[in-house]
Design a protein around this motif. Structure first.
Motif, PDB file in Angstrom:
ATOM      1  N   MET A   1     -10.038  -5.077  -2.884  1.00  0.00           N
ATOM      2  CA  MET A   1      -9.075  -4.763  -3.925  1.00  0.00           C
ATOM      3  C   MET A   1      -7.672  -4.624  -3.334  1.00  0.00           C
ATOM      4  N   ARG A   2      -6.717  -5.301  -3.951  1.00  0.00           N
ATOM      5  CA  ARG A   2      -5.327  -5.202  -3.518  1.00  0.00           C
ATOM      6  C   ARG A   2      -4.585  -4.266  -4.469  1.00  0.00           C
ATOM      7  N   ILE A   3      -3.990  -3.224  -3.916  1.00  0.00           N
ATOM      8  CA  ILE A   3      -3.281  -2.224  -4.707  1.00  0.00           C
ATOM      9  C   ILE A   3      -1.807  -2.253  -4.337  1.00  0.00           C
ATOM     10  N   ALA A   4      -0.958  -2.476  -5.320  1.00  0.00           N
ATOM     11  CA  ALA A   4       0.489  -2.428  -5.100  1.00  0.00           C
ATOM     12  C   ALA A   4       0.979  -1.014  -5.358  1.00  0.00           C
ATOM     13  N   LEU A   5       1.681  -0.468  -4.396  1.00  0.00           N
ATOM     14  CA  LEU A   5       2.267   0.862  -4.497  1.00  0.00           C
ATOM     15  C   LEU A   5       3.780   0.703  -4.609  1.00  0.00           C
ATOM     16  N   ILE A   6       4.356   1.236  -5.681  1.00  0.00           N
ATOM     17  CA  ILE A   6       5.791   1.077  -5.918  1.00  0.00           C
ATOM     18  C   ILE A   6       6.455   2.455  -5.828  1.00  0.00           C
ATOM     19  N   HIS A   7       7.456   2.550  -4.951  1.00  0.00           N
ATOM     20  CA  HIS A   7       8.051   3.843  -4.607  1.00  0.00           C
ATOM     21  C   HIS A   7       9.546   3.874  -4.920  1.00  0.00           C
ATOM     22  N   ALA A   8      10.008   5.036  -5.380  1.00  0.00           N
ATOM     23  CA  ALA A   8      11.435   5.282  -5.518  1.00  0.00           C
ATOM     24  C   ALA A   8      11.930   6.282  -4.478  1.00  0.00           C
ATOM     25  N   LEU A   9      11.006   6.802  -3.681  1.00  0.00           N
ATOM     26  CA  LEU A   9      11.355   7.709  -2.580  1.00  0.00           C
ATOM     27  C   LEU A   9      10.509   7.334  -1.367  1.00  0.00           C
ATOM     28  N   LYS A  10      11.138   7.180  -0.223  1.00  0.00           N
ATOM     29  CA  LYS A  10      10.395   6.803   0.982  1.00  0.00           C
ATOM     30  C   LYS A  10       9.400   7.884   1.389  1.00  0.00           C
ATOM     31  N   HIS A  11       9.667   9.136   0.989  1.00  0.00           N
ATOM     32  CA  HIS A  11       8.784  10.227   1.374  1.00  0.00           C
ATOM     33  C   HIS A  11       7.402  10.123   0.715  1.00  0.00           C
ATOM     34  N   ALA A  12       7.288   9.310  -0.326  1.00  0.00           N
ATOM     35  CA  ALA A  12       6.006   9.187  -1.028  1.00  0.00           C
ATOM     36  C   ALA A  12       5.022   8.294  -0.290  1.00  0.00           C
ATOM     37  N   ALA A  50      19.247  -0.446 -17.512  1.00  0.00           N
ATOM     38  CA  ALA A  50      19.223  -1.127 -16.214  1.00  0.00           C
ATOM     39  C   ALA A  50      18.064  -0.645 -15.353  1.00  0.00           C
ATOM     40  N   ILE A  51      17.782   0.663 -15.396  1.00  0.00           N
ATOM     41  CA  ILE A  51      16.661   1.190 -14.617  1.00  0.00           C
ATOM     42  C   ILE A  51      15.337   0.670 -15.178  1.00  0.00           C
ATOM     43  N   TYR A  52      15.223   0.634 -16.503  1.00  0.00           N
ATOM     44  CA  TYR A  52      14.014   0.049 -17.109  1.00  0.00           C
ATOM     45  C   TYR A  52      13.803  -1.372 -16.596  1.00  0.00           C
ATOM     46  N   GLN A  53      14.865  -2.172 -16.582  1.00  0.00           N
ATOM     47  CA  GLN A  53      14.741  -3.568 -16.164  1.00  0.00           C
ATOM     48  C   GLN A  53      14.348  -3.674 -14.696  1.00  0.00           C
ATOM     49  N   ARG A  54      14.873  -2.793 -13.880  1.00  0.00           N
ATOM     50  CA  ARG A  54      14.513  -2.813 -12.457  1.00  0.00           C
ATOM     51  C   ARG A  54      13.034  -2.493 -12.267  1.00  0.00           C
ATOM     52  N   PHE A  55      12.510  -1.569 -13.055  1.00  0.00           N
ATOM     53  CA  PHE A  55      11.081  -1.258 -12.963  1.00  0.00           C
ATOM     54  C   PHE A  55      10.233  -2.452 -13.389  1.00  0.00           C
ATOM     55  N   LEU A  56      10.633  -3.114 -14.457  1.00  0.00           N
ATOM     56  CA  LEU A  56       9.885  -4.294 -14.897  1.00  0.00           C
ATOM     57  C   LEU A  56       9.922  -5.385 -13.828  1.00  0.00           C
ATOM     58  N   THR A  57      11.059  -5.558 -13.190  1.00  0.00           N
ATOM     59  CA  THR A  57      11.172  -6.567 -12.131  1.00  0.00           C
ATOM     60  C   THR A  57      10.221  -6.249 -10.977  1.00  0.00           C
ATOM     61  N   LEU A  58      10.187  -4.994 -10.557  1.00  0.00           N
ATOM     62  CA  LEU A  58       9.296  -4.590  -9.469  1.00  0.00           C
ATOM     63  C   LEU A  58       7.829  -4.780  -9.856  1.00  0.00           C
ATOM     64  N   ALA A  59       7.475  -4.362 -11.067  1.00  0.00           N
ATOM     65  CA  ALA A  59       6.086  -4.454 -11.502  1.00  0.00           C
ATOM     66  C   ALA A  59       5.639  -5.908 -11.634  1.00  0.00           C
ATOM     67  N   ARG A  60       6.495  -6.747 -12.193  1.00  0.00           N
ATOM     68  CA  ARG A  60       6.137  -8.159 -12.345  1.00  0.00           C
ATOM     69  C   ARG A  60       5.994  -8.835 -10.981  1.00  0.00           C
ATOM     70  N   TYR A  61       6.853  -8.468 -10.050  1.00  0.00           N
ATOM     71  CA  TYR A  61       6.715  -9.028  -8.707  1.00  0.00           C
ATOM     72  C   TYR A  61       5.382  -8.597  -8.095  1.00  0.00           C
ATOM     73  N   ALA A  62       5.042  -7.298  -8.224  1.00  0.00           N
ATOM     74  CA  ALA A  62       3.775  -6.808  -7.677  1.00  0.00           C
ATOM     75  C   ALA A  62       2.599  -7.562  -8.278  1.00  0.00           C
ATOM     76  N   ALA A  63       2.635  -7.781  -9.581  1.00  0.00           N
ATOM     77  CA  ALA A  63       1.553  -8.516 -10.235  1.00  0.00           C
ATOM     78  C   ALA A  63       1.472  -9.947  -9.717  1.00  0.00           C
ATOM     79  N   SER A  64       2.626 -10.546  -9.438  1.00  0.00           N
ATOM     80  CA  SER A  64       2.644 -11.942  -8.984  1.00  0.00           C
ATOM     81  C   SER A  64       2.031 -12.111  -7.609  1.00  0.00           C
TER      82      SER A  64
END
Length: 220
Positions: A1-12, A50-64
């Motif tokens: 299983m491949r799991i994409a982890l998307i972070h807004a803080l490096k500490h996570a 703009a933040i909503y759009q950035r999240f969608l961009t990250l999520a779509r890239y992860a899915a791709s």
């Protein structure tokens, strides 16, 4: 299983990788980090288009990339993550705190008391509605660990943990304490000792839920 982890803080990143190593070592992890998101939210004061759009961009890239599931790790962006989940359905997309909220409600009961400890002030605005949606009669006691994030940012991990413990000691009579940031999980033992209460962490709860969802889907 491949799991994409998307972070807004490096500490996570370290706490979620540690949780996967303990609870689901077979998962293959891919990390995406945009640590300007939290700074921009703090500057703007709200979740902008703009933040909503950035999240969608990250999520779509992860899915791709072929991800079987996506887990976001910053708890202040719930509505953005919900938009990503709708956009990518039926791909499992988890908010960082949804699994912990479920476990907290289960432990405290629908009319219990939960202490919500956070190090990022925006979390105390974004998470209470999520608790209310899960259990409208639950009593939530929010608490900000002052100076904990600043201590972590300058590399003072012990100072971060001690600040979290001091804050936890002020929460009072609750059934369970929920730690609102992935980065707070490193302080869970000190928080438990200071408060005398059961403590839930977002990384452990999230890994348990994602593993259950994906392995059940694979077996179907």
């Amino acid at each position: 299983m491949r799991i994409a982890l998307i972070h807004a803080l490096k500490h996570a990143i370290p706490p979620i990788e540690e949780a996967f190593a303990r609870l689901w070592p077979e998962a293959r992890l891919a990390n995406l980090l945009d640590d300007s998101l939290s700074a921009d939210l703090a500057r703007d004061g709200s979740l902008t288009p703009a933040i909503y759009q950035r999240f969608l961009t990250l999520a779509r890239y992860a899915a791709s990339t072929g991800a079987d599931g996506i887990l976001f790790t910053c708890s202040a962006f719930g509505p953005c993550i919900e938009a990503c989940a709708r956009d990518l359905a039926p791909l499992p997309v988890l908010k960082p705190n949804e699994a912990m909220i479920d476990e907290a409600v289960s432990l405290a009961g629908p009319e219990g008391k939960v202490g919500l400890l956070a190090t990022f002030a925006a979390t105390l605005a974004s998470m209470p509605p999520e608790f209310a949606a899960a259990a409208p009669t639950l009593t939530l006691i929010p608490c900000l660990a002052e100076d904990a994030m600043a201590a972590m940012d300058r590399g003072d991990l012990n100072g971060h943990d001690q600040a979290a413990a001091r804050a936890a000691a002020t929460i009072g009579d609750v059934d369970v304490i929920a730690l609102g940031q992935f980065s707070l999980s490193r302080a869970h033992k000190l928080v438990a000792a200071a408060s005398g209460k059961p403590v839930l962490t977002t990384p452990d709860s999230a890994v348990r839920k994602l593993r259950h969802l994906l392995l059940r889907k694979e077996a179907a």
